[in-house]
Enzyme design. Structure first.
Site, PDB file in Angstrom:
ATOM      1  N   LYS A  67      -5.269 -15.533  25.595  1.00 13.52           N
ATOM      2  CA  LYS A  67      -5.802 -15.703  26.954  1.00 13.52           C
ATOM      3  C   LYS A  67      -4.980 -16.647  27.843  1.00 13.52           C
ATOM      4  O   LYS A  67      -4.990 -16.505  29.052  1.00 13.52           O
ATOM      5  CB  LYS A  67      -7.266 -16.155  26.901  1.00 13.52           C
ATOM      6  N   ASP A 103     -14.769 -13.528  32.339  1.00 16.04           N
ATOM      7  CA  ASP A 103     -15.666 -14.215  31.398  1.00 16.04           C
ATOM      8  C   ASP A 103     -16.693 -15.076  32.146  1.00 16.04           C
ATOM      9  O   ASP A 103     -17.858 -15.131  31.766  1.00 16.04           O
ATOM     10  CB  ASP A 103     -14.869 -15.117  30.448  1.00 16.04           C
TER      11      ASP A 103
END
Ligand code: ATR
Length: 264
Positions: A67, A103
């Site tokens: 990420k 997210d």
């Protein structure tokens, strides 16, 4: 065929392909879009990403451990990605890679109510915890962060906000979020996290980002105590739904995505 993939390691157990392909099927798009899982080693990440547009890929999800790397490979990053310091969604346009983070918004969408004014405990200080803390602070919750390695919760608080806490009294919080990886390998949350047997209470919201194929021990205890719970599948569905909308420009079919993710 427009191709999409989740890039991670390990990635073979990811439910994202079943979830996203269920969405394409529900909207009659399964002949035009296809989503798959690709196992990528950390030192191969950039090379693999750069090779994808030439193979018909129009975007990707990025998961553990890539990420932060997703942010470096991108030519354009959203404001949210810059502030959180991690990206989970890529869009490939001719000559340009754009990075988003769904997210944070997925986490907020999964909550039963807006957390404004809530006192929240975030467990963990990795990429997932950073997105959760950022989202809660944006919604004007009070955020405290516990992490096994205290230096990381201090860094999170310096970068994003909130206050590190060493010995949280879990009972005192309106919202408790497990954004550690505890439970993924069947660890005992009551041994690894600062949670006693009587950790939870009626009126709390308890979220576990980990999904490992059934109700987690942490959420079972929360349900027994009368708390409202949100499981990792709902979190996965909501971040995936936001990514689906970015790629296709269509409203995501949430129920189909839930069924796909739960294997139903
Ligand atoms: P992600 O990007 O998914 O958040 P990560 O950056 O590897 O992944 O973070 C994993 C988190 O789970 C960290 O907060 C980690 O704590 P440390 O910073 O101390 O490593 C936490 N974690 C993993 N295993 C744990 C365990 N057995 N007990 C407590 N925390 C654990």
């Amino acid at each position: 065929m427009r191709r999409l993939a989740v890039l991670g390691r390990p990635v073979e157990h990811s439910r994202s392909p079943a979830m996203q392909n269920a969405a394409f099927t529900a909207l009659g798009l399964h002949g035009e879009w296809r989503y798959e899982a690709i196992d990528v080693a950390p030192d191969e990440f950039e090379r693999v990403v750069r090779s994808l547009p030439g193979q018909g890929f129009v975007g990707a999800n990025v998961t553990v451990p890539h990420k932060s790397a997703a942010l470096s490979v991108a030519d354009e990053i959203s404001e949210v990605v810059r502030e959180i310091g991690a990206a989970n969604t890529l869009v490939f346009e001719p000559g340009t890679i754009r990075a988003f983070n769904t997210d944070a918004e997925g986490f907020l969408a999964a909550l039963p109510e807006r957390p404004a004014g809530a006192r929240a405990l975030v467990l963990g200080a990795g990429g997932a915890a950073r997105a959760v803390a950022w989202a809660l602070l944006r919604e004007e919750a009070t955020v405290e962060v516990w992490n096994r390695t205290p230096l990381r919760s201090q860094h999170l608080a310096e970068d994003i906000g909130g206050a590190p806490v060493d010995e949280p009294e879990v009972f005192a919080y309106d919202l408790v979020v497990n954004s550690t990886s505890v439970g993924l390998a069947d660890e005992d949350p009551f041994a690894e996290l600062p949670l006693g047997e009587e950790a939870f209470r009626d009126g709390q919201v308890v979220v576990d980002l980990v999904y490992a194929g059934g109700p987690s021990r942490l959420l079972e205890a929360a349900v027994d105590a009368g708390a409202t719970t949100v499981d990792g599948i709902e979190i996965l569905v909501r971040q995936g739904a936001a990514a689906f909308e970015i790629w296709t420009g269509r409203p995501p079919p949430l129920d189909a995505m839930r069924d796909g993710a739960r294997g139903g």
